[in-house]
Every structure is written in C-alpha cells, then in structure tokens.
Design a protein around this motif. Sequence first.
Motif, PDB file in Angstrom:
ATOM      1  N   ALA A   1       2.332   8.223  -6.933  1.00 10.74           N
ATOM      2  CA  ALA A   1       1.954   6.949  -6.317  1.00 10.74           C
ATOM      3  C   ALA A   1       1.173   6.096  -7.314  1.00 10.74           C
ATOM      4  O   ALA A   1      -0.004   5.814  -7.129  1.00 10.74           O
TER       5      ALA A   1
ATOM      6  N   SER B   1      -1.418  -4.836  -1.687  1.00  7.91           N
ATOM      7  CA  SER B   1      -2.563  -3.952  -1.924  1.00  7.91           C
ATOM      8  C   SER B   1      -3.551  -4.490  -2.957  1.00  7.91           C
ATOM      9  O   SER B   1      -4.664  -3.982  -3.062  1.00  7.91           O
TER      10      SER B   1
ATOM     11  N   ARG C   1      -1.345   2.617  -7.052  1.00  7.02           N
ATOM     12  CA  ARG C   1      -2.806   2.646  -6.884  1.00  7.02           C
ATOM     13  C   ARG C   1      -3.513   2.296  -8.189  1.00  7.02           C
ATOM     14  O   ARG C   1      -4.624   1.786  -8.194  1.00  7.02           O
ATOM     15  N   SER C   2      -2.856   2.572  -9.299  1.00  3.94           N
ATOM     16  CA  SER C   2      -3.440   2.298 -10.615  1.00  3.94           C
ATOM     17  C   SER C   2      -3.484   0.813 -10.951  1.00  3.94           C
ATOM     18  O   SER C   2      -4.107   0.422 -11.932  1.00  3.94           O
TER      19      SER C   2
ATOM     20  N   LYS D   1      -5.199  -1.203  -9.643  1.00  2.00           N
ATOM     21  CA  LYS D   1      -6.615  -1.583  -9.551  1.00  2.00           C
ATOM     22  C   LYS D   1      -7.299  -1.474 -10.915  1.00  2.00           C
ATOM     23  O   LYS D   1      -8.380  -2.001 -11.110  1.00  2.00           O
TER      24      LYS D   1
ATOM     25  N   PRO E   1       0.841  -1.211   0.000  1.00  2.00           N
ATOM     26  CA  PRO E   1       0.000   0.000   0.000  1.00  2.00           C
ATOM     27  C   PRO E   1       0.873   1.257   0.000  1.00  2.00           C
ATOM     28  O   PRO E   1       1.917   1.300   0.646  1.00  2.00           O
ATOM     29  N   THR E   2       0.441   2.262  -0.758  1.00  2.00           N
ATOM     30  CA  THR E   2       1.213   3.506  -0.859  1.00  2.00           C
ATOM     31  C   THR E   2       0.446   4.652  -0.233  1.00  2.00           C
ATOM     32  O   THR E   2      -0.773   4.640  -0.147  1.00  2.00           O
ATOM     33  N   GLN E   3       1.209   5.622   0.198  1.00  2.00           N
ATOM     34  CA  GLN E   3       0.644   6.864   0.703  1.00  2.00           C
ATOM     35  C   GLN E   3       1.411   7.991   0.036  1.00  2.00           C
ATOM     36  O   GLN E   3       2.566   7.842  -0.320  1.00  2.00           O
ATOM     37  N   ASP E   4       0.766   9.130  -0.130  1.00  2.00           N
ATOM     38  CA  ASP E   4       1.467  10.274  -0.697  1.00  2.00           C
ATOM     39  C   ASP E   4       2.538  10.741   0.282  1.00  2.00           C
ATOM     40  O   ASP E   4       2.253  10.974   1.458  1.00  2.00           O
TER      41      ASP E   4
END
Length: 118
Positions: free
Chosen positions: A60, A94, A63-64, A66, A49-52
């Motif tokens: 980031a 993630s 997230r893509s 998905k 999982p990523t966070q800004d």
Amino acid sequence: MRNILLLQRSSPFNNSKGREALDIALALAAVEHNVSVLFSADAVYQLLPTQDQPDFKLKAYPRSFKLFALYDIEQVYVCQQSLKQRGINASDLSIDVTGLDTQGIAELFARQHQVISS
C-alpha cells in the motif's frame, strides 16, 4: 535546479509503475530538483485512501505520498477531468492536491525542463 514533472497515468492495481514513480520523485527531490507530480487517467485511483488487503499483492505505497512534504515536493496536481470521468470527488482524496483543467496542465508542462511519464 531543474523543474521536473512526474506524470503518473497508471492504476495502482495493475502493476508497480505507481510505486516506481514515487521512488523516482523522492530520489529526484533528494538531489535538489524542483519536482512536480501530476496524477492523471487511472493514476487518480492512487490518491484514494488505501487499506491493507490480503489479495492486493502490491504494498500500500500510496500512504507514502505523505512523504512529499518531507522532501519539499509541494507541487502535487490532479487532472480534474480524470477525477470527473471516474466519479471521484476531490474531497475523497487521501492527500491535498491542486486540481488542474486542460489549460492548467498545458501551463504546467510549459514550465518544465523535463517530463517523466509512468
């Protein structure tokens, strides 16, 4: 329709190869290729999982991942040995991926018309 495997081996922190590989996967799937993605070596970090982060200069993009389902990229794999070497549990990832051992990876490669490594 060709079977194309996108082999990702690059960390998301050092360069833009991961983002470029994502763009290639989506573009190939959009033109009706049967795309598979294998995360191996340091690329397994892309699946966390990523966070800004203000000091993280790359967008980031993980997230893509998905979007894979939207583009009918259903064959997404991770090297189990790479996860183990880095102390990462599959439950921490993630997105849903299928873990492959060495034999499973060899079988995956055998089914491909082309392999693109990044």
